[in-house]
Design a protein around this motif. Structure first.
Motif, PDB file in Angstrom:
ATOM      1  N   HIS A   1      -8.726 -18.171  -2.057  1.00  0.00           N
ATOM      2  CA  HIS A   1      -7.328 -17.818  -1.014  1.00  0.00           C
ATOM      3  C   HIS A   1      -6.391 -16.946  -1.845  1.00  0.00           C
ATOM      4  CE1 HIS A   1      -8.708 -21.073   1.765  1.00  0.00           C
ATOM      5  NE2 HIS A   1      -8.681 -21.770   0.609  1.00  0.00           N
ATOM      6  N   MET A   2      -7.083 -15.753  -2.382  1.00  0.00           N
ATOM      7  CA  MET A   2      -6.399 -14.873  -2.928  1.00  0.00           C
ATOM      8  C   MET A   2      -5.796 -13.992  -1.904  1.00  0.00           C
ATOM      9  SD  MET A   2      -8.786 -13.861  -6.011  1.00  0.00           S
ATOM     10  CE  MET A   2      -9.000 -14.953  -7.398  1.00  0.00           C
ATOM     11  N   LEU A   3      -4.712 -13.135  -2.422  1.00  0.00           N
ATOM     12  CA  LEU A   3      -3.968 -12.331  -1.334  1.00  0.00           C
ATOM     13  C   LEU A   3      -4.448 -11.110  -1.432  1.00  0.00           C
ATOM     14  CD1 LEU A   3      -0.354 -13.632  -1.360  1.00  0.00           C
ATOM     15  CD2 LEU A   3      -2.427 -14.506  -0.230  1.00  0.00           C
ATOM     16  N   GLU A   4      -5.537 -10.472  -0.555  1.00  0.00           N
ATOM     17  CA  GLU A   4      -5.848  -9.050  -0.638  1.00  0.00           C
ATOM     18  C   GLU A   4      -4.675  -7.986  -0.452  1.00  0.00           C
ATOM     19  OE1 GLU A   4      -9.612  -8.557   0.973  1.00  0.00           O
ATOM     20  OE2 GLU A   4      -9.816  -6.600   0.313  1.00  0.00           O
ATOM     21  N   LEU A   5      -4.890  -6.953  -1.082  1.00  0.00           N
ATOM     22  CA  LEU A   5      -4.104  -5.877  -1.151  1.00  0.00           C
ATOM     23  C   LEU A   5      -4.739  -4.502  -0.979  1.00  0.00           C
ATOM     24  CD1 LEU A   5      -1.485  -6.279  -4.032  1.00  0.00           C
ATOM     25  CD2 LEU A   5      -1.085  -6.203  -1.474  1.00  0.00           C
TER      26      LEU A   5
ATOM     27  N   ARG B   1      -7.464 -20.658   6.964  1.00  0.00           N
ATOM     28  CA  ARG B   1      -6.597 -20.809   6.062  1.00  0.00           C
ATOM     29  C   ARG B   1      -5.837 -22.173   6.197  1.00  0.00           C
ATOM     30  NH1 ARG B   1      -4.894 -17.475   1.963  1.00  0.00           N
ATOM     31  NH2 ARG B   1      -5.447 -15.190   2.226  1.00  0.00           N
TER      32      ARG B   1
ATOM     33  N   ARG C   1     -15.775 -10.501  -2.785  1.00  0.00           N
ATOM     34  CA  ARG C   1     -14.838 -10.978  -1.846  1.00  0.00           C
ATOM     35  C   ARG C   1     -14.929 -12.374  -1.513  1.00  0.00           C
ATOM     36  NH1 ARG C   1     -14.357  -6.402   1.524  1.00  0.00           N
ATOM     37  NH2 ARG C   1     -12.417  -6.001   1.050  1.00  0.00           N
TER      38      ARG C   1
ATOM     39  N   PHE D   1       4.515  -8.850   5.835  1.00  0.00           N
ATOM     40  CA  PHE D   1       3.686  -7.810   5.000  1.00  0.00           C
ATOM     41  C   PHE D   1       2.245  -7.422   5.423  1.00  0.00           C
ATOM     42  CE2 PHE D   1       2.587  -7.335   0.156  1.00  0.00           C
ATOM     43  CZ  PHE D   1       2.786  -6.071   0.351  1.00  0.00           C
TER      44      PHE D   1
ATOM     45  N   PHE E   1       5.068 -14.231   0.601  1.00  0.00           N
ATOM     46  CA  PHE E   1       4.063 -14.328   1.551  1.00  0.00           C
ATOM     47  C   PHE E   1       3.419 -15.888   1.086  1.00  0.00           C
ATOM     48  CE2 PHE E   1      -0.241 -13.983   3.359  1.00  0.00           C
ATOM     49  CZ  PHE E   1       0.100 -13.439   4.388  1.00  0.00           C
TER      50      PHE E   1
ATOM     51  N   ILE F   1     -11.927 -15.203  -1.230  1.00  0.00           N
ATOM     52  CA  ILE F   1     -11.884 -16.347  -0.012  1.00  0.00           C
ATOM     53  C   ILE F   1     -12.066 -17.707  -0.466  1.00  0.00           C
ATOM     54  CG2 ILE F   1     -13.466 -17.240   1.888  1.00  0.00           C
ATOM     55  CD1 ILE F   1     -13.962 -14.147   2.851  1.00  0.00           C
TER      56      ILE F   1
ATOM     57  N   SER G   1      -4.436  -5.929   5.238  1.00  0.00           N
ATOM     58  CA  SER G   1      -5.745  -5.642   4.511  1.00  0.00           C
ATOM     59  C   SER G   1      -6.910  -6.337   5.310  1.00  0.00           C
ATOM     60  CB  SER G   1      -5.763  -6.035   2.753  1.00  0.00           C
ATOM     61  OG  SER G   1      -4.714  -5.412   2.115  1.00  0.00           O
TER      62      SER G   1
ATOM     63  N   LEU H   1       4.495 -10.430  -2.131  1.00  0.00           N
ATOM     64  CA  LEU H   1       3.291 -11.496  -2.216  1.00  0.00           C
ATOM     65  C   LEU H   1       3.965 -12.653  -2.442  1.00  0.00           C
ATOM     66  CD1 LEU H   1       1.262  -9.123  -4.681  1.00  0.00           C
ATOM     67  CD2 LEU H   1       0.420  -9.845  -2.227  1.00  0.00           C
TER      68      LEU H   1
ATOM     69  N   TYR I   1      -1.034  -1.839   2.156  1.00  0.00           N
ATOM     70  CA  TYR I   1      -1.259  -2.870   3.088  1.00  0.00           C
ATOM     71  C   TYR I   1      -1.139  -4.068   2.337  1.00  0.00           C
ATOM     72  CZ  TYR I   1      -3.079   0.540   6.549  1.00  0.00           C
ATOM     73  OH  TYR I   1      -3.481   1.703   7.286  1.00  0.00           O
ATOM     74  N   GLY I   2      -0.519  -5.246   2.888  1.00  0.00           N
ATOM     75  CA  GLY I   2      -0.568  -6.686   2.389  1.00  0.00           C
ATOM     76  C   GLY I   2      -1.514  -7.488   2.789  1.00  0.00           C
ATOM     77  N   PRO I   3      -1.433  -8.731   2.565  1.00  0.00           N
ATOM     78  CA  PRO I   3      -2.785  -9.620   3.075  1.00  0.00           C
ATOM     79  C   PRO I   3      -3.201  -9.484   4.665  1.00  0.00           C
ATOM     80  CG  PRO I   3      -1.313 -10.680   1.305  1.00  0.00           C
ATOM     81  CD  PRO I   3      -0.651  -9.421   1.666  1.00  0.00           C
TER      82      PRO I   3
ATOM     83  N   ARG J   1       7.981  -8.010   7.850  1.00  0.00           N
ATOM     84  CA  ARG J   1       8.358  -9.542   7.313  1.00  0.00           C
ATOM     85  C   ARG J   1       7.127 -10.272   6.935  1.00  0.00           C
ATOM     86  NH1 ARG J   1      11.007 -10.564  11.691  1.00  0.00           N
ATOM     87  NH2 ARG J   1       9.312 -11.481  12.778  1.00  0.00           N
TER      88      ARG J   1
ATOM     89  N   PHE K   1     -13.767 -17.874   9.171  1.00  0.00           N
ATOM     90  CA  PHE K   1     -12.628 -17.698   8.015  1.00  0.00           C
ATOM     91  C   PHE K   1     -11.206 -18.592   8.524  1.00  0.00           C
ATOM     92  CE2 PHE K   1      -9.000 -15.292   5.715  1.00  0.00           C
ATOM     93  CZ  PHE K   1      -9.426 -15.647   4.508  1.00  0.00           C
TER      94      PHE K   1
END
Lengths: 651, 651
Positions: free
Chosen positions: B67-71, A567, B59, A25, B234, B64, A48, B231, A43-45, A23, A565
């Motif tokens: 605020h991108m979603l890393e994969l 969010r 990165r 990710f 998310f 950062i 990762s 994504l 791997y999702g955010p 759920r 870090f």
């Protein structure tokens, strides 16, 4: 003041954890919209980030702290490299095919699954409760349906012996077992084919002509060994030193099944520590002498037991349980690393390989095994590969892969050395000159001394290997005693290899971190340490109104400057739901910004596990949370600095 | 006080740089002791660190900050994914084989090389100096020997037209060109085969049955697209947002030649920014509106020119040179990133793709091109891929890859809606009920209004597609005008993709950083910025004596605590040699510890480019060097804080 949080109110529920990870990710089956491919995961955010944080700490803990030489070598590898290393011949499993459906099964898994099911059925028929499956089994088991049938006593005995020796059987022998005991595919009850060897490396072809077969590496190690000479030169010719590499490897598993624990593509972190075979002591051993380890040695296992012993690394090396200081040093450092990122110390042990279990190259090997819902799982291997790899590559390529070390005290030897007068030699013996010369050069010191004595008499004769005899005189050959000084020692270093499966560590860490709130099993929490948590601080404005923007930006920017870090979650749901979501993401701290914050410049700070909230000024809260994240203080200390808060927006 | 350092005293000498990079093990051909494999390179310790530092800054700068979603998705990809994406059909180059040796050549390279050599020979024959090869050529050229032969004027014209249109030819057309103009392998003068398409993806097979073909990804992008729905969820269902991934990709180049610039395995960093196709403005555009870019637009190129224009991003978007704010935003951010890590601004430009040059999916595309010894090289692509990828994967899998957006003002429409009395329908028409219902449902609003009017008369009849006619009454069908409210808008987002080739950036950065000391061409320096330099500070004890150890440890530990990565060099060579080695490694600062240091706790600080030395107390020097490395102060400022030093150990 820190309330006791009951993290064990609910029994561990794997499907519930897996639902959470899916759920949020953390990871998901790769190519899911195409139906997925077994053994491949994306791997999702949060996954990762967690992985990146584990790797960053690994780099700090190992590479930077010990000045290791980092490498980044290619995955695609020409076939000759793996022919030399032994992978083409030996990196394989036996498989059988269902003769009707063509389904492929790992041969040893089939034997184990069917025989264990029969033994369980026998126990039940005898009125004994079937023993719970031993959690020490490394094999992943399929649930084979148990049929209640009593077996003859000698059949039970025979099955037990087969299971104990399973790792020793050849493919032919497994085929015989299948026929003799009528072992069939449990899914279909069909017979299976003769076992065939299946190499676990993914094959490809390099370049447009198709003439250069290649493989995807199944480990990063060979990339280190092939660069040994350059690394040694970079290190000014001195050993010991270590190279390190973090990268992707591939294994084409026959039937991957256990989520992240057995996959076809994975990230490894590997160290190759090059050491003088005659001195495997470690410079920093004393610093770690008192680290305690839980050890399961080979003698205990060979006697059929699995009782661990707790001892310090110092003791274990002294009493010979661990072979040398360098191995001991790494076991201690591996243990410290795993505990630092959040592995439960009670679910960590080091298991020594038994003699018949070791890889073909290893002389001693310990696995860091971490306990999880599938049993004890190898997550780090630490092997003494001796000089195997450097030797085989050197033999194959003719390139010396050795250390040349200046001797402090040169070794002085005296030797009889033959010296030829080349001109006379050629003129006298013509085309036979070479054979004669070679014959003398093959003589040992005793023979040379004898020959010297005969030459001193004026002349002598030698018989060469072809049978012909030639006369020799002092004119053509003199033999003198000379003093030789050997000032350089040349040796192939031994390699001690700690090898980490990052995905396995990550998954077991998630299991160890997971629990559910006592009052609500639906509210999952991942108690990841701040060190590895994907996000350290969640900034939560009480609503998405514009008036909060300046303060939200100020807090985010101050946290960024402090290296924390964070969010912002300004999504359109209640604060409670936003915190619940971030408990599932493992975010350790939360800062709530409400109307009072805008007016008074105060904010509340929430701790994930206790859900306690404290209050302070903007800068106080940022200061405290920075120290919490850096590990300088704990929550108890934070509570001394910031008063409690029980405002209406508490969740 | 800062002396002028002359970095251009010696002309750029590529073999000299390559020797340095090889000697210091920045990178080296992979599998060198096995003879190497073209297009595969291993990074040694300084290369790995430089790469890791570039990636860390990437990165920070992109993921950062925005605020991108890393994969982290898999490299191994099942074939159907690339069939859908178009890579199986189109990710290919035409190749020809030498009919005698079997050597393989890229067909377009062969044509270009041979015709350009003939044109050069013609120029020489006409007494004109052959023009220097245009540095804008993207093709890597082999040195084909020029033969001085004058050509007919119309042949010259024909060759020039062929060269200009080379990217437009099919394989068959290239084959015709080879025959018509007698184009042969320049290495052997043999004829070549018909062009064949060679797919650049490495192929493999997943699982033990051999039934699941797979490819190694040639880009990371598809892994983003396939996870789009997760994504989006998310990100709480909102666009715009971006996913980002750093990882390995593979291209089986036909003939890789240009070092790190054209390799078979490489690290990419890719961003996929998902945006509403009707609103490609960017929230942060105003922050970067004034960033200046050097632009080479498609109109200039299509008119045969290559003159760049300097303008701000704001101007370029306003006057339509750059298609939209989001593309402009990324070009500005890409430029800032490249300059930050040390790319020379005078050797950076953004070139727009011409219409016939764009990838099959792109609607607009700009390349960040960096100039190096081989010419202008594409290092970052920034394409607007529109909705291509999400659409094809959605069509193939039947999974919706769309954004559903609540409309603030729902769209209200009125419509005639047919309603059936199902019971009567079935009883009256039996097996024909379905055909009748379908016929009515296919009617447009006009037809429905007409039918409604007829039903209001009591009854009507319709003719279905089979030709039969049926009577309809209000008992079985009523048609009413209803108000419909559409409160959700569904759309496939467009994707803007900045895609970075890390190896190309790394290599051009090394070229831009390299120079030789004015007084000694043998003393190379890499002026890497501290941000990306492999080591920030070298700690140099004047000898390896034990009495220096405590201070060396203290300094190292204080630097580590300040977050400054340092290395100690206590090797057994002169201080001058140690600094020269570290100038080649790009280490910006050096701290020398001598006998005075031990006695007085003073140390000297050396700056790499000027070789100036300053002196201060242990803590002063550590404070200054920390600020230098963090970018808080420059060397001029450091010189104000620390007095000059001209002691005997100066180098």
């Amino acid at each position: 003041i820190m309330p006791v949080v009951n993290k064990t109110a609910h029994e561990f529920d794997k499907p519930r954890l897996e639902a959470l990870l899916n759920r949020r990710f953390f990871y998901a089956p790769a190519f899911e919209i195409y139906g997925g491919v077994a053994g491949l995961y994306d791997y999702g955010p949060p996954g990762s980030s967690l992985q990146a944080n584990i790797i960053a700490e690994w780099r700090k803990h190992f590479i930077i702290e010990d000045h290791m030489l980092e490498l980044d070598t290619t995955i695609m590898t020409p076939a000759p490299v793996f022919e030399t290393s032994g992978h083409v011949a030996r990196f394989a499993d036996w498989m059988v095919k269902d003769i009707k459906t063509g389904d492929v099964l790992r041969a040893d898994h089939l034997v184990a699954n069917v025989l264990e099911a029969r033994l369980a059925g026998d126990k039940e028929a005898r009125g004994l409760a079937a023993a719970p499956p031993t959690e020490d089994k490394k094999r992943k088991k399929k649930n084979v349906k148990t049929t209640v049938v009593k077996l003859e006593d000698d059949v039970v005995k025979e099955y037990e012996i087969i299971l104990a020796q399973l790792d020793n059987y050849t493919g032919t022998q497994i085929g015989e077992l299948c026929r003799k005991h009528n072992l069939r595919n449990p899914d279909t009850d069909n017979e299976v084919s003769e076992p065939q060897l299946f190499n676990l490396m993914f094959a490809s072809s390099i370049g447009p002509t198709g003439q250069h077969p290649g493989f995807l590496r199944p480990e990063t190690a060979q990339g280190h060994f092939l660069n040994f000479s350059r690394l040694l030169e970079f290190n000014n010719g001195r050993v010991p030193f270590a190279s390190a590499q973090i990268g992707r490897s591939f294994r084409n598993e026959i039937s991957p099944r256990a989520g992240l624990l057995r996959v076809r593509e994975f990230t490894m972190a590997e160290i190759e520590h090059y050491v003088d075979p005659e001195d495997k002591n470690h410079e920093r051993f004393d610093e770690f002498r008192n680290v305690q380890l839980v050890l399961l040695d080979r003698h205990v296992q060979e006697a059929g037991g699995n009782k661990t012993k707790i001892m310090t690394v110092g003791e274990a090396v002294e009493n010979g349980t661990i072979a040398n200081e360098t191995l001991g040093y790494f076991l201690a450092r591996i243990s410290q690393f795993l505990l630092k990122i959040g592995i439960n110390p009670e679910r960590l042990r080091f298991r020594q390989h038994m003699a018949n279990e070791m890889a073909h190259y290893a002389t001693d090997c310990w696995d860091a095994e971490i306990h999880n819902s599938t049993g004890w799982t190898e997550c780090v291997g630490c092997a003494d590969r001796a000089a195997y790899d450097l030797t085989v590559h050197s033999n194959k390529t003719g390139q010396p892969l050795v250390v040349r070390q200046a001797l402090k005290d040169p070794i002085i030897t005296e030797k009889e050395i033959p010296e030829w007068n080349k001109k006379v030699l050629g003129k006298t013996y013509k085309q036979d000159a070479g054979i004669i010369q070679k014959e003398v050069e093959l003589m040992d010191q005793e023979q040379l001394t004898k020959l010297k004595g005969e030459l001193a008499q004026g002349k002598t004769a030698i018989t060469v290997s072809g049978g012909a005899t030639f006369e020799l005189t002092p004119e053509v050959l003199t033999i003198d005693r000379k003093t030789l000084k050997q000032s350089v020692r040349e040796f192939t270093p031994n390699v001690i290899e700690p090898s980490f499966g990052i995905g396995r560590i990550l998954y077991t860490l998630l299991e160890h971190s997971y629990w559910c709130r006592e009052d609500d099993v639906e509210r999952g929490v991942l108690s990841l340490p701040p060190l590895v948590a994907p996000t350290k601080v969640l900034v939560v404005p009480i609503s998405a109104r514009d008036e909060f923007n300046p303060l939200v930006k100020e807090v985010s920017s101050k946290l960024r400057k402090a290296g924390v870090f964070s969010r912002v979650d300004d999504s359109n749901t209640s604060i409670g739901k936003r915190y619940a979501r971030n408990d599932e993401l493992g975010t350790p701290y939360g800062i709530t910004i409400d109307f009072a914050s805008v007016q008074n410049r105060t904010m509340t700070l929430r701790e994930r596990d206790t859900t306690q909230q404290r209050i302070g000024s903007v800068d106080e809260v940022i200061g405290v949370v920075t120290e919490l994240v850096d590990g300088g203080i704990d929550w108890d200390e934070a509570c001394k600095r910031l008063p409690a808060y029980d405002g209406v927006q508490a969740v």
